[in-house]
Enzyme design. Structure first.
Site, PDB file in Angstrom:
ATOM      1  N   ASP A 198       0.852  -1.180   0.000  1.00 36.96           N
ATOM      2  CA  ASP A 198       0.000   0.000   0.000  1.00 36.96           C
ATOM      3  C   ASP A 198       0.892   1.236   0.000  1.00 36.96           C
ATOM      4  O   ASP A 198       2.021   1.194   0.500  1.00 36.96           O
ATOM      5  CB  ASP A 198      -0.898  -0.019   1.244  1.00 36.96           C
TER       6      ASP A 198
ATOM      7  N   ASP B 265      -1.743  -0.857   6.062  1.00 40.75           N
ATOM      8  CA  ASP B 265      -2.008  -0.344   7.405  1.00 40.75           C
ATOM      9  C   ASP B 265      -3.485  -0.081   7.666  1.00 40.75           C
ATOM     10  O   ASP B 265      -3.867   0.190   8.788  1.00 40.75           O
ATOM     11  CB  ASP B 265      -1.224   0.958   7.638  1.00 40.75           C
TER      12      ASP B 265
ATOM     13  N   ASP C 231      -6.962  -2.679   3.559  1.00 41.40           N
ATOM     14  CA  ASP C 231      -5.915  -3.642   3.209  1.00 41.40           C
ATOM     15  C   ASP C 231      -6.162  -5.018   3.818  1.00 41.40           C
ATOM     16  O   ASP C 231      -5.489  -5.988   3.447  1.00 41.40           O
ATOM     17  CB  ASP C 231      -4.544  -3.140   3.691  1.00 41.40           C
TER      18      ASP C 231
END
Length: 1013
Positions: free
Chosen positions: A447, A696, A700
């Site tokens: 990410d 985080d 996700d």
């Protein structure tokens, strides 16, 4: 127009000149910052501001990470658990009357208890495991079932020594595995307890500071800048304007409040016409950072009646809100529940089961061979009772030597020791087998926001209009910002703090400025305006959207065109642009330039990515941000720029093999949603890649769970932590390179042990079965069980051995392991036969003075097997002290067994045919062996080990063996991928004809159907 009169020093202000001295004076202004005048407070804020994330990171770096492993104290009752009295009926539904509390009175303590019984504690908890059942689970598996059968067999044969030792090995295996996994779980629980979230609530007419887990639905919560939203809540009104509460009630009764429930929905509505849906009420009360949920790096404005979500951060403002549910039923909680449901066997367990099952098949083969030999010698099933030459004793002996009961102990201990080492480096391993997966990972999907980048806006080099001064422009930008230091908008905050880089701009602000009027940003004018005075002159400073600011000025066409081109360039590069202009008295507006804002990469990210690539792990970026921002970030991080948006992935007309090729070759994807991240990970896995995913946020969590190794980075949401296999406490990705190297070292230790253990099994199986068939002899079961015990006890220390780290992703290569282990096992068996063969001679051959055949064989087998671990571990690193010491102790014990004749069997007196004659009848009846013979056995064993080491070296450099069993990581079946791709575009339609009979047909999906998927 020139800037107002300010006396700039000729000295270098950044390097300790007069300006620097004045800066220190301002930072040391006496009194509380809230009591200072506006511009003095602003100067002190700039001088004394410390990034809380950086400060927290520094503290974490200095803190001994071993503290993370501590269990909870008896008084820390809040660390885990949820209400067992929560009602299953209408689970998660909050009665409407619960949300009617007054903002000044709140709810009563009695209401709190009643609601908590129904809704539970305000926290996300993973499903608790029964520790006793978990302990029993360590007695299951193919290898362990055979050992449990061996326990029953030993009891039936009344061989109580073997019975007790085998039970001890089983209990040791179960306890070590159970304890180490419990420790790993306790580390994460302790971590969550130590960072317990706080909340401010109104209860019984008073503001109270409580732990966030104590919140209940209907609580009036105070949310302000810098705090994390403690549960899903609906905004009521600004904290400084409680009179708006009546307006909130009125709108609520009219059902005129924004009904959004999905945080991603608010992002989608930004581009819609204002007259569609429910219009926001009044002005923005607070701004929240929803990047953990949506992936959008910019803060989102929140209005009266809007929802704010659990674990998001408040970036600006202070407001009253009402808690509408508990954490378990929040948006984050529902996501965490979804990802916790999936359970998989795991790659490591599959490998261990494969090895265990193969060894079991081999054991059965050797048992059949031994029984066939026994039939020819007319051996009894279990008689004579005092003899080891019976069919059931053969089974017991082969069970003990052929089934590596220590395999789970050693591998679990190796993984657990590695996990403890990673914990000291601020990487918490939640699932031990994730270490083995990380060692083999060959693609890392990451990410962007908060992982590759700092999730913190910064101003890059600004564009300054021709003839203007950058310091005056930065000063005007700061003037056109809110000066309410306690509640700064993120953009105003970064604008003001950027003045640290422009000391002359700070000097301008130190003059006698007075603010007359400040107009915050509004969506109509799209700018912020401040009217201020300086020594009788009136200045109007503006900062806002480039087009809005350009329309204010009356600059030349060339200047305007250049300004527009720069704005277009910034937009193309993914920067957020803000124009700056000012007006002095009634003079025309002057265009000063433009600020470019960007969420910058972390300082260590670029180096981390290079190191990961050198380790054979390329990085793919997955982000919810616009494609321009994604490409600019890739350029800054030296990643490739083959970045595509999610439309290219889903609706780009690609399917089957072509779609998989796109995912495999792309450097990243932008504008993605959680399902897209999941799909990317899944497609890479379908191509044979072992994939790691870092993230985080809540968005996700599904892909973290799907990945072979999910990594939740520092500051991650509870949902991400629950889904991840590894949780990082240090910011950024720098820890991942260390974790990969460590995982590969741990893998090398396990691989060395497994090669060693297979060779040991084959060594004794080959020797003992051939000796059973050829000379009707075996080694006593008591000595056999101690050979197995010594081998496992000594090699537990391999968990602490020094190991090297491969420069490419590692894998088991089971065919190669088996080939090498079989050859080593045959060599060891031949070496043992040489020793036994010399003792057919009348003088005893290897025996110098006196000795016992069983004890001499026991010593030779123990020595050569123990030293084999030094061969299979490789020679790239020197063995650790722990491994050398453990093997030295076991070797000393084996030598004592041989010299003193411990556990030796009785020597049979009946007449024996040649070649069993000769020394057999001359051996010591008390089992003792002279020291000189023991020394000769040591020397012989050293020679055998050297020969085996040479063999091992030659086998590893043979070209045909080096890549034997290595999987092709980009393997794919084009035909099957295309078939599945075409099938995914079809749907089954059910219709009824005129007679009412059902009719099924296969049709192409509509775009809406594909969106739903």
């Amino acid at each position: 127009m020139s800037a107002p009169r300010v006396s700039f020093s000729d000295k270098d202000m950044e390097n300790g000149g007069e300006g620097a001295e004045r800066s220190r004076k301002w930072s040391q202004a006496p009194g509380d910052i809230n009591d200072l005048d506006e511009y003095t407070a602003l100067q002190k804020y700039i001088s004394t501001y410390r990034d809380p994330n950086a400060a927290e990171s520094g503290e974490e770096q200095n803190k001994d990470a071993e503290d993370s492993g501590k269990g909870k104290a008896w008084w820390q009752f809040w660390r885990s658990g949820s209400s067992s009295q929560a009602s299953a009926k209408d689970e998660g539904v909050v009665p409407e009357e619960w949300l009617n509390a007054d903002i000044k009175q709140g709810i009563s303590n009695q209401d709190v208890e009643t609601r908590r019984k129904r809704m539970g504690w305000n926290e996300i908890v993973t499903e608790k495991e029964n520790l006793f059942l978990k302990f029993l689970g360590f007695f299951t598996g193919p290898v362990l079932y055979v050992m449990e059968l061996a326990v029953l067999l030993a009891a039936g044969l009344r061989d109580w020594v073997d019975f007790g030792v085998i039970i001890g090995i089983l209990l040791l295996n179960a306890f070590v595995g159970w304890y180490q996994e419990k420790q790993a779980a306790d580390v994460v629980a302790s971590l969550k307890g130590d960072i317990a979230m706080k909340a401010v609530v109104i209860r019984q007419g008073q503001e109270q500071d409580i732990k966030a887990r104590e919140l209940v639905p209907g609580d009036i919560v105070v949310i302000e800048e810098g705090q994390t939203v403690p549960t899903d809540s609906r905004l009521i009104c600004d904290y400084d304007h409680p009179e708006d509460f009546d307006r909130y009630r009125e709108l609520r009764e009219q059902h005129a409040l924004n009904p959004e429930e999905d945080p991603a929905g608010s992002e989608e509505k930004e581009g819609e016409e204002e007259d569609e849906g429910v219009v926001h009420q009044g002005h923005s009360i607070i701004a929240t950072d929803q990047s953990a949920i949506t992936g959008e790096s910019l803060a989102v404005d929140k209005f009266m009646g809007d929802m704010v979500y659990y674990t998001t951060g408040c970036k600006r403002g202070k407001a009253y809100a009402v808690a509408v549910t508990s954490a378990k039923y929040s948006f984050v909680g529902r996501t965490a529940t979804l990802v916790q449901g999936a359970k998989d066997q795991g790659h490591f367990k599959a490998i261990m089961n494969n090895i265990g099952t193969s060894l079991l098949v081999l054991v059965m083969f050797w048992i059949v061979a031994a029984w066939i030999g026994g039939f020819y010698r007319h051996l009894g099933i279990a008689t004579p009772e005092e003899s080891y030459n019976s069919l059931l004793y053969y089974v017991l002996i082969l069970f003990i030597i052929g089934v590596p009961v220590g395999l789970p102990v050693v591998t679990t201990t190796t993984l657990a020791v590695g996990a403890a080492y990673l914990a000291k480096q601020q990487a918490i391993v939640q699932k031990l087998t994730a270490i083995e997966s990380l060692a083999g990972v060959d693609i890392l999907c990451s990410d962007k926001t908060g992982t590759l980048t700092a999730n913190q806006l910064s101003i890059r080099e600004p564009y300054v209009a021709e003839g203007e001064d950058v310091n005056w422009m930065m000063a005007c930008a700061a003037l056109a910002s809110s000066h309410n230091i306690k509640s700064l908008d993120p953009i105003d905050k970064v604008t003001i703090l950027t003045l640290k880089r422009y000391p002359k701009a700070r000097d301008i602000l130190k003059d006698d400025w007075k603010t007359e009027k400040f107009t915050p940003f509004d969506p109509v004018s799209k700018r912020i305006t401040t009217i201020c005075t300086l020594r009788g002159d009136r200045f109007t400073c503006a900062k806002g959207a480039p087009k809005a600011v350009l329309n204010l000025s009356e600059c030349s066409k060339e200047t305007a065109d250049l300004f527009r081109d720069k704005a277009t360039e910034f937009a193309r590069r993914g920067f957020r642009s803000l124009g700056v202009a000012y007006q002095k008295n009634n003079d025309p507006w002057v265009l000063l330039g433009m600020l470019s804002m960007f969420d910058p990469p972390r300082e260590d990210t670029a180096q981390t990515i290079i190191e990961a690539q050198q380790l054979g792990v390329p990085v793919k970026m997955l982000t919810g941000d616009a494609i321009a921002i994604a490409k600019e970030t890739c350029k800054m991080l030296a990643l490739g720029t083959k970045v595509y948006n999610s439309q290219k992935l889903i609706h780009g007309g690609l399917s089957g093999s072509t779609q998989h090729d796109l995912v495999e070759k792309a450097d990243g994807f932008a504008e993605v949603f959680p399902e897209h991240k999941y799909q990317v990970v899944e497609m890479l896995q379908q191509r044979g890649h072992l994939t790691a995913m870092t993230g985080d946020g809540v968005n996700d969590a599904p892909s973290l769970k799907k990945a072979d190794c999910g990594i939740a980075v520092e500051g991650s949401s509870e949902a991400a932590q629950a889904a991840a296999d590894i949780v990082f406490l240090a910011p950024g990705l720098s820890t991942i390179v260390f974790a990969i190297k460590t995982a590969r070292q741990i893998f090398q230790r396990m691989k060395a042990y497994i090669q060693y253990r297979i060779a040991l099994c084959l060594h004794l199986e080959i020797y003992l079965v051939t000796s059973m068939i050829i000379i009707n002899e075996t080694i006593s079961a008591e000595l056999i069980v101690f050979i197995a015990l010594f081998a496992d006890l000594a090699t537990v220390a391999v968990a602490y051995d020094n190991a090297h780290s491969e420069q490419r992703p590692v894998e088991w290569q089971l065919p190669k392991i088996w080939v090498i282990s079989v050859i080593l096992g045959i060599e060891l068996a031949l070496a043992t036969w040489v020793v036994r063969g010399t003792m057919f001679l009348p003088n005893g051959g290897i025996v110098q003075n006196f000795g016992n055949i069983q004890e001499i064989l026991f010593l030779e087998i123990a020595l050569t097997e123990n030293w084999l671990i030094f061969v299979t571990r490789g020679g790239k690193t020197f063995p650790s002290f722990q491994l050398i010491a453990a093997i030295a102790v076991v070797d000393a014990l084996a030598t004592l067994f041989c010299i003193f004749g411990w556990l030796h069997p009785e020597v049979e007196q009946r007449p024996l045919p040649n070649p069993m004659g000769g020394f057999y009848l001359d051996q010591r009846r008390d089992g003792q062996t002279d020291v000189v013979t023991a020394v000769v056995i040591w020397a012989y064993s050293i020679g055998v080990t050297i020969i085996i080491a040479i063999t091992y070296y030659l086998l590893n450099i043979i070209p045909g063996l080096s890549d034997l069993g290595r999987q092709k990581r980009n393997s794919h079946d084009t035909q099957m991928e295309n078939i599945i791709g075409h099938l995914s575009k079809l749907a089954i339609r059910h219709e009824k004809d005129e007679t009412g009979e059902g009719k099924w047909s296969l049709v192409a999906k509509t775009n809406d159907d594909e969106d739903d998927d």
